[in-house]
Scaffold this motif. Sequence first.
Motif, PDB file in Angstrom:
ATOM      1  N   GLY A 125       0.813  -1.209   0.000  1.00 48.04           N
ATOM      2  CA  GLY A 125       0.000   0.000   0.000  1.00 48.04           C
ATOM      3  C   GLY A 125       0.845   1.257   0.000  1.00 48.04           C
ATOM      4  N   ALA A 126       1.926   1.250   0.800  1.00 41.80           N
ATOM      5  CA  ALA A 126       2.813   2.417   0.828  1.00 41.80           C
ATOM      6  C   ALA A 126       3.469   2.630  -0.532  1.00 41.80           C
ATOM      7  N   TRP A 127       3.808   1.541  -1.220  1.00 43.22           N
ATOM      8  CA  TRP A 127       4.421   1.637  -2.546  1.00 43.22           C
ATOM      9  C   TRP A 127       3.441   2.244  -3.546  1.00 43.22           C
ATOM     10  N   VAL A 128       2.184   1.812  -3.507  1.00 50.95           N
ATOM     11  CA  VAL A 128       1.173   2.383  -4.412  1.00 50.95           C
ATOM     12  C   VAL A 128       1.062   3.888  -4.185  1.00 50.95           C
ATOM     13  N   ALA A 129       0.975   4.298  -2.916  1.00 47.96           N
ATOM     14  CA  ALA A 129       0.861   5.720  -2.611  1.00 47.96           C
ATOM     15  C   ALA A 129       2.114   6.482  -3.044  1.00 47.96           C
ATOM     16  N   ALA A 130       3.290   5.890  -2.799  1.00 40.85           N
ATOM     17  CA  ALA A 130       4.542   6.554  -3.180  1.00 40.85           C
ATOM     18  C   ALA A 130       4.681   6.667  -4.694  1.00 40.85           C
ATOM     19  N   THR A 131       4.063   5.747  -5.419  1.00 38.89           N
ATOM     20  CA  THR A 131       4.076   5.808  -6.882  1.00 38.89           C
ATOM     21  C   THR A 131       3.224   6.961  -7.391  1.00 38.89           C
ATOM     22  N   TRP A 133      -0.293   6.951  -7.069  1.00 40.75           N
ATOM     23  CA  TRP A 133      -1.644   6.509  -7.403  1.00 40.75           C
ATOM     24  C   TRP A 133      -2.546   6.645  -6.186  1.00 40.75           C
ATOM     25  N   PRO A 134      -3.800   7.057  -6.380  1.00 44.06           N
ATOM     26  CA  PRO A 134      -4.730   7.102  -5.242  1.00 44.06           C
ATOM     27  C   PRO A 134      -5.053   5.694  -4.766  1.00 44.06           C
ATOM     28  N   ILE A 135      -5.119   5.503  -3.467  1.00 47.88           N
ATOM     29  CA  ILE A 135      -5.372   4.177  -2.901  1.00 47.88           C
ATOM     30  C   ILE A 135      -6.317   4.313  -1.714  1.00 47.88           C
ATOM     31  N   THR A 136      -7.339   3.481  -1.704  1.00 51.69           N
ATOM     32  CA  THR A 136      -8.327   3.469  -0.625  1.00 51.69           C
ATOM     33  C   THR A 136      -8.590   2.029  -0.224  1.00 51.69           C
ATOM     34  N   THR A 137      -8.607   1.776   1.074  1.00 48.63           N
ATOM     35  CA  THR A 137      -8.940   0.446   1.562  1.00 48.63           C
ATOM     36  C   THR A 137      -9.714   0.578   2.866  1.00 48.63           C
ATOM     37  N   VAL A 138      -9.989  -0.539   3.503  1.00 49.92           N
ATOM     38  CA  VAL A 138     -10.764  -0.528   4.744  1.00 49.92           C
ATOM     39  C   VAL A 138      -9.945  -1.153   5.856  1.00 49.92           C
ATOM     40  N   ALA A 139     -10.340  -0.875   7.102  1.00 49.09           N
ATOM     41  CA  ALA A 139      -9.655  -1.433   8.265  1.00 49.09           C
ATOM     42  C   ALA A 139     -10.684  -1.918   9.265  1.00 49.09           C
ATOM     43  N   GLU A 140     -10.438  -3.108   9.782  1.00 50.53           N
ATOM     44  CA  GLU A 140     -11.262  -3.654  10.852  1.00 50.53           C
ATOM     45  C   GLU A 140     -11.138  -2.778  12.095  1.00 50.53           C
ATOM     46  N   ARG A 141     -12.256  -2.564  12.771  1.00 51.78           N
ATOM     47  CA  ARG A 141     -12.215  -1.817  14.028  1.00 51.78           C
ATOM     48  C   ARG A 141     -11.640  -2.704  15.130  1.00 51.78           C
ATOM     49  N   PHE A 151      -3.440   2.490  14.310  1.00 57.10           N
ATOM     50  CA  PHE A 151      -3.307   1.841  13.011  1.00 57.10           C
ATOM     51  C   PHE A 151      -3.813   2.749  11.893  1.00 57.10           C
ATOM     52  N   LEU A 152      -4.911   3.454  12.148  1.00 57.60           N
ATOM     53  CA  LEU A 152      -5.402   4.398  11.146  1.00 57.60           C
ATOM     54  C   LEU A 152      -4.345   5.458  10.847  1.00 57.60           C
ATOM     55  N   ALA A 153      -3.778   6.043  11.901  1.00 65.28           N
ATOM     56  CA  ALA A 153      -2.771   7.085  11.705  1.00 65.28           C
ATOM     57  C   ALA A 153      -1.553   6.534  10.976  1.00 65.28           C
ATOM     58  N   PHE A 154      -1.154   5.304  11.324  1.00 66.20           N
ATOM     59  CA  PHE A 154      -0.008   4.660  10.678  1.00 66.20           C
ATOM     60  C   PHE A 154      -0.227   4.543   9.175  1.00 66.20           C
ATOM     61  N   ARG A 155      -1.355   3.978   8.764  1.00 68.27           N
ATOM     62  CA  ARG A 155      -1.589   3.748   7.342  1.00 68.27           C
ATOM     63  C   ARG A 155      -1.908   5.041   6.597  1.00 68.27           C
ATOM     64  N   GLY A 159       0.077   7.406   3.224  1.00 61.18           N
ATOM     65  CA  GLY A 159      -0.564   7.905   2.016  1.00 61.18           C
ATOM     66  C   GLY A 159      -1.818   7.165   1.603  1.00 61.18           C
ATOM     67  N   MET A 160      -2.318   6.264   2.460  1.00 63.30           N
ATOM     68  CA  MET A 160      -3.518   5.502   2.124  1.00 63.30           C
ATOM     69  C   MET A 160      -4.756   6.150   2.745  1.00 63.30           C
TER      70      MET A 160
END
Length: 308
Positions: A125-131, A133-141, A151-155, A159-160
Amino acid sequence: MNLTELGYVAGWRVIRALPRPVVAAAFRAGADRAHRRGGGARLRANLCRVVGPDLPEPELDELVRAGLRSYARYWMEAFRLPSLSRREILAGFRLDGEELLAADVAAGRGAVVALPHAGNWDAAGAWVAATGWPITTVAERLKPEGVYQRFLAFRRGLGMEILPTHGGDRPAFDVLVDRLRAGAVVPLLADRDLSARGVEVDFFGARTRMPAGPALLALRTGAPLYVASMWYEPDAACASLVGPLPVPGAEEGPLDERVRSLTQRIADSLAAGIARHPEDWHMLQRMWLDQRGPVDGVALPSPATGQL
């Protein structure tokens, strides 16, 4: 702040400040110690399904140890990711098939990428953002809430765009539909269902459930659907793409049948990639419907997952 959250804070602050060889050796030693103490029993059971029952016990034992070392490497690299420069992020991940995603983003159609819990999906995911490209995903609570927020702040710091699986301003599925139509890359972990409402599929000869989200998004938006194989090389986290998968049309049956058919195709492609690199599949939880109860002898942490 409780002990769990303190552990993550220590990881992000201390581990990334130490020299990588020192940290890598410590995490490797920790994985070996967990293996000697009986940790990874669930991983062993899951890997048995992948490699089959005829693998000699010493070889299976070595595979489990390699799997625990790979899992420890994931955590070590995840803790260090926020300290890496853009150049280091780009150098630390390799994608076979990046031209496919580049074309999808450039054309504004976006792409859905179904991922296994393997290799380093945060580095991907970090590679996609660094390239760029826009990237969106979800995270379990996660619980406690403080760990989830970290974890939200980390990701997000990588750039995600991260959406909560529930409790957001809008349903995550609706937001992902919008992002795909705007040309974003949407990676979703797809090899294990957390909801008990997933789609039943055959996976390494037994029944399990996988999330319907990747198939539903592809069917709803027409975005290309890929399946990633993910693994480690000594110098980098790596991935390759299969696809775009053929998506069944409306003439091939009702929506639920098409979702089942497409999710089975995802499962088959995930299985092929995991079979090539079983040591990098980080599945330390119950996976198949006929498995019962936890069997790990040593408690091991489980990362927040992004699935829909």
